[in-house]
Design an enzyme around this catalytic site. Structure first.
Site, PDB file in Angstrom:
ATOM      1  N   ASP A   1       0.809  -1.225   0.000  1.00 21.56           N
ATOM      2  CA  ASP A   1       0.000   0.000   0.000  1.00 21.56           C
ATOM      3  C   ASP A   1       0.841   1.274   0.000  1.00 21.56           C
ATOM      4  O   ASP A   1       1.930   1.320   0.579  1.00 21.56           O
ATOM      5  CB  ASP A   1      -0.910  -0.009   1.238  1.00 21.56           C
ATOM      6  CG  ASP A   1      -2.083   0.940   1.110  1.00 21.56           C
ATOM      7  OD1 ASP A   1      -2.692   0.990   0.033  1.00 21.56           O
ATOM      8  OD2 ASP A   1      -2.397   1.623   2.097  1.00 21.56           O
TER       9      ASP A   1
ATOM     10  N   HIS B   1      -6.653  10.213   6.405  1.00 23.07           N
ATOM     11  CA  HIS B   1      -5.829   9.226   7.088  1.00 23.07           C
ATOM     12  C   HIS B   1      -5.589   9.630   8.547  1.00 23.07           C
ATOM     13  O   HIS B   1      -5.659  10.799   8.900  1.00 23.07           O
ATOM     14  CB  HIS B   1      -4.465   9.098   6.408  1.00 23.07           C
ATOM     15  CG  HIS B   1      -4.513   8.531   5.028  1.00 23.07           C
ATOM     16  ND1 HIS B   1      -4.321   9.308   3.910  1.00 23.07           N
ATOM     17  CD2 HIS B   1      -4.722   7.275   4.575  1.00 23.07           C
ATOM     18  CE1 HIS B   1      -4.405   8.545   2.831  1.00 23.07           C
ATOM     19  NE2 HIS B   1      -4.649   7.307   3.205  1.00 23.07           N
TER      20      HIS B   1
ATOM     21  N   HIS C   1      -9.925   5.411   1.387  1.00 18.93           N
ATOM     22  CA  HIS C   1      -8.824   5.466   2.343  1.00 18.93           C
ATOM     23  C   HIS C   1      -9.275   6.261   3.565  1.00 18.93           C
ATOM     24  O   HIS C   1     -10.188   7.074   3.499  1.00 18.93           O
ATOM     25  CB  HIS C   1      -7.607   6.133   1.709  1.00 18.93           C
ATOM     26  CG  HIS C   1      -6.882   5.271   0.728  1.00 18.93           C
ATOM     27  ND1 HIS C   1      -5.506   5.286   0.599  1.00 18.93           N
ATOM     28  CD2 HIS C   1      -7.323   4.364  -0.179  1.00 18.93           C
ATOM     29  CE1 HIS C   1      -5.136   4.424  -0.342  1.00 18.93           C
ATOM     30  NE2 HIS C   1      -6.223   3.857  -0.831  1.00 18.93           N
TER      31      HIS C   1
END
Length: 281
Positions: free
Chosen positions: A84, A183, A211
């Site tokens: 990732d 994030h 995400h």
């Protein structure tokens, strides 16, 4: 069970109108917890190792990849291995032969034309080796070392027409889009733009990836899946569970020195978090 390919898991989720969750691996306990949570939920999952995690392990991919793959193969759950947020071309190429069936190549910080070129090159390399490639368009902030970024800032979110053109130009297999998450959120307060998700789903011909899902409330995750998101990435929520369990144990047992005593509850807490997210899919 043998490793399953990420492409197979994502394609099955699309066909069945559900999501599939991908969880970040940092330590062996993370991998074990993901496998245990997937077994508990009776659901498939993706174990993903980020470039930041590789850096944490001294820049050496092989050991952490081998450990995660071994845990996955020993599990009764259907699990895949994904690399990732790869920025380094060297790390991208290191994925070949390490058990990874997919890579998220992240050129999102580059100007659009450079992003397209770099990603198209990564896709060509990956497809020659049977590796599924994810990319990102838009700005999903919050990564360590980045300046703070408000998910609601104009120009941050992914534009549907640009996303469709980007997919056509690069040939990516899936696209991570900016729709209101960030994030590294430790509180689940993100509000997603479900109208935008639906517009992206109608315009973009490949599966969409969310995400920063650790900061998204349960109801928002469910709605995101029904609106058109398929791959749901979770990282910080596992670390929050891990650290919380360790802190609770050490507060109650300040003389403890055997790490197994606090890693067991930490691993159990992460497995519960994994099972919880998988139940939302």
């Amino acid at each position: 069970m043998p490793l399953v390919s990420t492409g197979e898991l994502v394609s099955a989720a699309v066909a069945e109108g559900r999501g599939v969750a991908a969880f970040n691996v940092i330590t062996l306990e993370h991998a074990e917890a993901i496998a245990a949570g997937a077994e508990q939920a009776g659901a498939p999952a993706i174990l993903q190792i980020s470039e930041n995690a590789v850096t944490f392990h001294g820049g050496r991919l092989s050991a952490v990849a081998a450990a995660a793959a071994a845990v996955a193969r020993a599990s009764s759950a259907r699990l895949s291995l994904h690399l990732d947020h790869v920025v380094s071309a060297d790390l991208l190429r290191a994925a070949d032969g390490e058990g990874f069936s997919s890579v998220m190549f992240d050129a999102s910080k580059l100007p659009y034309d450079e992003n397209v070129k770099a990603t198209a090159d990564a896709v060509r390399w990956g497809h020659e080796r049977g590796i599924w490639i994810e990319a990102e368009l838009g700005k999903v902030g919050g990564k360590e070392g980045e300046a703070p970024l408000d998910a609601h800032t104009p120009g941050v979110r992914t534009d549907p027409s640009e996303a469709a053109a980007y997919v056509a130009a690069t040939g990516v297999d899936a696209l991570a889009v900016a729709v209101g998450s960030s994030h590294a959120m430790t509180e689940r307060t993100a509000a997603l733009d479900h109208t935008l998700i639906s517009a992206l789903r109608a315009t973009v011909p490949v599966p969409l990836v969310l995400h920063g899902s650790s900061g998204v409330p349960d109801a928002e995750v469910r709605k995101a899946v029904t609106s058109g998101m398929t791959k749901i990435n979770v990282g910080t929520a596992l670390n929050t569970a891990f650290t919380g369990a360790v802190r609770t144990f050490l507060d109650a047992n300040p003389q403890a020195v055997d790490p197994r005593k606090y890693l067991v509850p930490a691993r159990t807490a992460m497995a519960g978090t994994v099972a919880g997210f998988l139940g939302l899919m």
